[in-house]
Design an enzyme around this catalytic site. Structure first.
Site, short mmCIF file in Angstrom:
data_model
loop_
_atom_site.label_atom_id
_atom_site.label_comp_id
_atom_site.label_asym_id
_atom_site.label_seq_id
_atom_site.Cartn_x
_atom_site.Cartn_y
_atom_site.Cartn_z
CG ASP A 48 3.51 -3.37 -57.75
OD1 ASP A 48 4.04 -2.24 -57.16
OD2 ASP A 48 3.01 -3.47 -58.77
CG PHE A 92 -2.61 -2.20 -60.13
CD1 PHE A 92 -3.43 -1.12 -59.24
CD2 PHE A 92 -2.33 -2.05 -61.23
CE1 PHE A 92 -3.62 0.04 -60.10
CE2 PHE A 92 -2.84 -0.81 -62.13
CZ PHE A 92 -3.42 0.38 -61.40
CE1 TYR A 104 1.11 6.35 -60.73
CE2 TYR A 104 2.83 6.19 -62.13
CZ TYR A 104 1.77 5.85 -61.44
OH TYR A 104 1.17 4.60 -61.98
CE LYS A 105 -0.17 4.34 -57.80
NZ LYS A 105 -0.27 2.72 -58.14
NE ARG A 110 -7.21 4.38 -53.98
CZ ARG A 110 -6.50 4.10 -54.97
NH1 ARG A 110 -5.91 3.00 -55.12
NH2 ARG A 110 -5.82 4.95 -55.67
C1 LIG Z 1 -0.34 2.51 -59.74
C2 LIG Z 1 0.10 0.81 -59.79
C3 LIG Z 1 0.61 0.48 -60.77
C4 LIG Z 1 0.89 1.32 -62.27
O1 LIG Z 1 1.54 0.73 -63.11
P1 LIG Z 1 2.26 1.75 -64.24
O2 LIG Z 1 2.61 0.72 -65.25
O3 LIG Z 1 3.30 2.51 -63.77
O4 LIG Z 1 1.05 2.58 -64.64
C5 LIG Z 1 0.99 -0.87 -61.02
N1 LIG Z 1 0.82 -1.72 -59.80
C6 LIG Z 1 0.27 -1.46 -59.05
C7 LIG Z 1 0.10 -2.31 -57.67
C8 LIG Z 1 -0.10 0.05 -58.65
O5 LIG Z 1 -0.80 0.48 -57.49
#
Ligand SMILES: *Cc1c(COP(=O)(O)O)cnc(C)c1O
Length: 410
Positions: free
Chosen positions: A195, A123, A220-221, A369
Site C-alpha cells: 500500500d 491502516f 487524493y493525498k 500529525r
Molecule cells: C488513506 C489510506 C487508505 C484509504 O483507502 P480508501 O479506500 O481509498 O479510502 C487506505 N490505506 C492507507 C494506508 C491509507 O493511508
C-alpha cells in the site's frame, strides 16, 4: 543544525512550484498527507470537462476526449512516479476496493496457503478487507495474521500466502524496507501487496526493481487529485496471465462492448477494471499530475526530509513544546513525509492550530500529525507554524472549551 529559513526558501529548487497551487490566503497547510491542495491545472480542466466535454460534446466524449482511456492513461502517468514500467498500473476505484480485488486474486494464486500477514498498526481498511474475505471464504482459505511492525520480517514463513504491507505507517510515519521484505517473502513463496497511500508522489518508489507483486495507492493525498479521487492498482506483468480477480465487470472484460453473456477477463492489467470510470474525478487526477512533469522524485524527497528536519530542530529549540513526544523515527531516511507527536491534549492543540489557520490533523487516541508537501510547503511556513504552536503551548490554549468539541471527521 544551523539554518536560515529565508535562505532555504531562496535556494529551494521547488519553490516556484508553489504558485501552481491555489493557496488560501494566510493558511499554512500541513495536511497534504490527508488531502492535497488544489493544483490550478485542475480548476481549468474541470471547467473544460464539465462545460465543454460533458455539456456540449456529451456522449461523443467517450471517444472524442478519450474518457474511456482515462484509467489506463492516468495509470501510466502514476506508474512513472512509482517505478512501474508500462502496462501494469491502472487508475480505478478506491484503495479498499482495489485491495479486495488483489487480495482475492493473490489468494487464488496461492492454493494451499491461507495466511495473510500484516501489521496491527496498518491502516484499518486494509485489515478490514482481509477480514471480509476471511468471512466470505472461511478461514481455511484466508486467515489474517497480525504482528507488530518490528516483527513483520520474522513472521514471514513457508505458510505465508500474502504479505500485506503499507510502506509508510499512517500514524508514526515509519517507512519500511519494501525491497528487503519482498525478497524475504519471495524466498518463502509468499506474494506481496504494498500500500503506497503515504508514498505515492512524495517518496521515490521502485515497484519493478523491488519485485513487488501487487500494489495500491491513492491519489487524493500527496498526488493532489481531490477529495475522493480514484485510487490506483498495480499488478506485475508476470502475474497478469495467471491472476483472476473476482469483481467481474464489463470494463475488465476482454471485449466489454460485445456485450457477451459470459465474462472473459482482459488478458492484461485491464482486468482489474470493474465499472464505468468516474470521469470528472479522474480528469482532475490527470490534471493534478501535470506538476510532476517539472520535478524529480529525488528533489521532492530531499525537500521532504529537509522540511521535517527543520520542523524538528525548531521544535526542540522551544522549551514550551517539550511535552510533545515525537513518535516518528529519528532518522529522516526512515520516515515518510510526516511527523507525529503524542500529547495528552493533541485534539485541543490541533483545533487551536486550525483556529490560527495552521492545518494539521489528529489521529486517535492522542496524536497530532503534520504532513509535509514539498510541492507547496515552504521553510518559512514551517517557521511560522512552529512559532504559533509554541505560543499555543505556552498559553495552554489547547484547554479552551471551544477546542474540545469533536467533529465527525478528524
Ligand atoms: C488513506 C489510506 C487508505 C484509504 O483507502 P480508501 O479506500 O481509498 O479510502 C487506505 N490505506 C492507507 C494506508 C491509507 O493511508
Amino acid at each position: 543544525m544551523k539554518f536560515n529559513l529565508n535562505t532555504l526558501d531562496a535556494e529551494d529548487p521547488l519553490a516556484a512550484i508553489q504558485s501552481q497551487f491555489l493557496l488560501p490566503q494566510g493558511t499554512i497547510y500541513l495536511d497534504g498527507n490527508s488531502l492535497g491542495m488544489m493544483p490550478l491545472s485542475v480548476k481549468s480542466r474541470i471547467k473544460d470537462v464539465t462545460e465543454q466535454q460533458w455539456a456540449v460534446d456529451l456522449i461523443t466524449s467517450w471517444n472524442k476526449h478519450q474518457w474511456i482511456d482515462l484509467p489506463v492513461n492516468v495509470g501510466e502517468r502514476i506508474a512513472k512516479l512509482i517505478g512501474a514500467a508500462p502496462g501494469q498500473t491502472l487508475c480505478c476505484d478506491t484503495i479498499s476496493v482495489n485491495l479486495f480485488k488483489l487480495l482475492a486474486a493473490a489468494l487464488v494464486m496461492q492454493q494451499g496457503r491461507n495466511k495473510v500477514v500484516s501489521t496491527t498498526d496498518n491502516f484499518p481498511t486494509d485489515l478490514y478487507m482481509v477480514q471480509g474475505l476471511e468471512d466470505l471464504l472461511g478461514q481455511t482459505r484466508c486467515q489474517l495474521q497480525l504482528v507488530e511492525e518490528s516483527q513483520l520480517a520474522s513472521a514471514i514463513d513457508d505458510d505465508t500466502a500474502i504479505l500485506l504491507v503499507t510502506e509508510v505507517n499512517f500514524r508514526t510515519g515509519q517507512k519500511l524496507d519494501i525491497a528487503a521484505l519482498t525478497a524475504k517473502a519471495h524466498k518463502h513463496g509468499a506474494l506481496v501487496i504494498v500500500d503506497l497511500a503515504h508514498s505515492a508522489g512524495v517518496l521515490p518508489v521502485a515497484l519493478d526493481d523491488w519485485q513487488v507483486d501487487f500494489a495500491v495507492g491513492c491519489t487524493y493525498k500527496y498526488l493532489n487529485g481531490g477529495p475522493g479521487a480514484p485510487a490506483f492498482a498495480y499488478v506485475a506483468t508476470r502475474h497478469q496471465e495467471a491472476m483472476q480477480q473476482p469483481l467481474y465487470g464489463w470494463m475488465g472484460h476482454a471485449n466489454g462492448f460485445q456485450f457477451d453473456v459470459n465474462y472473459q477477463a482482459a488478458a492484461d492489467a485491464r482486468q482489474l477494471l470493474v465499472g464505468t470510470p468516474s470521469v470528472i474525478a479522474m480528469s482532475a487526477v490527470d490534471a493534478a499530475l501535470d506538476v510532476y512533469d517539472q520535478v524529480t522524485m529525488t528533489q521532492i524527497r530531499q525537500k521532504s526530509m529537509q522540511l521535517t528536519e527543520v520542523f524538528l530542530a525548531l521544535l526542540s529549540a522551544s522549551p514550551d513544546c517539550a511535552q510533545l513526544r515525537c513518535i516518528s523515527p529519528e532518522s529522516p531516511e526512515q520516515r515518510g513525509s510526516q511527523l507525529s507527536f503524542e500529547f495528552e491534549h493533541a485534539w485541543g492543540l490541533c483545533q487551536a492550530l486550525i483556529k490560527s489557520n495552521i492545518i494539521a490533523d489528529f489521529r486517535a487516541p492522542n496524536y497530532i500529525r503534520f504532513g509535509f508537501a514539498p510541492l507547496y510547503n515552504s521553510y518559512r511556513q514551517i517557521g511560522t507554524a512552529v512559532a504559533e504552536m509554541a505560543q499555543i503551548m505556552a498559553e495552554k490554549r489547547y484547554l479552551n472549551p471551544e477546542f474540545q468539541v469533536k467533529n465527525k471527521v478528524t
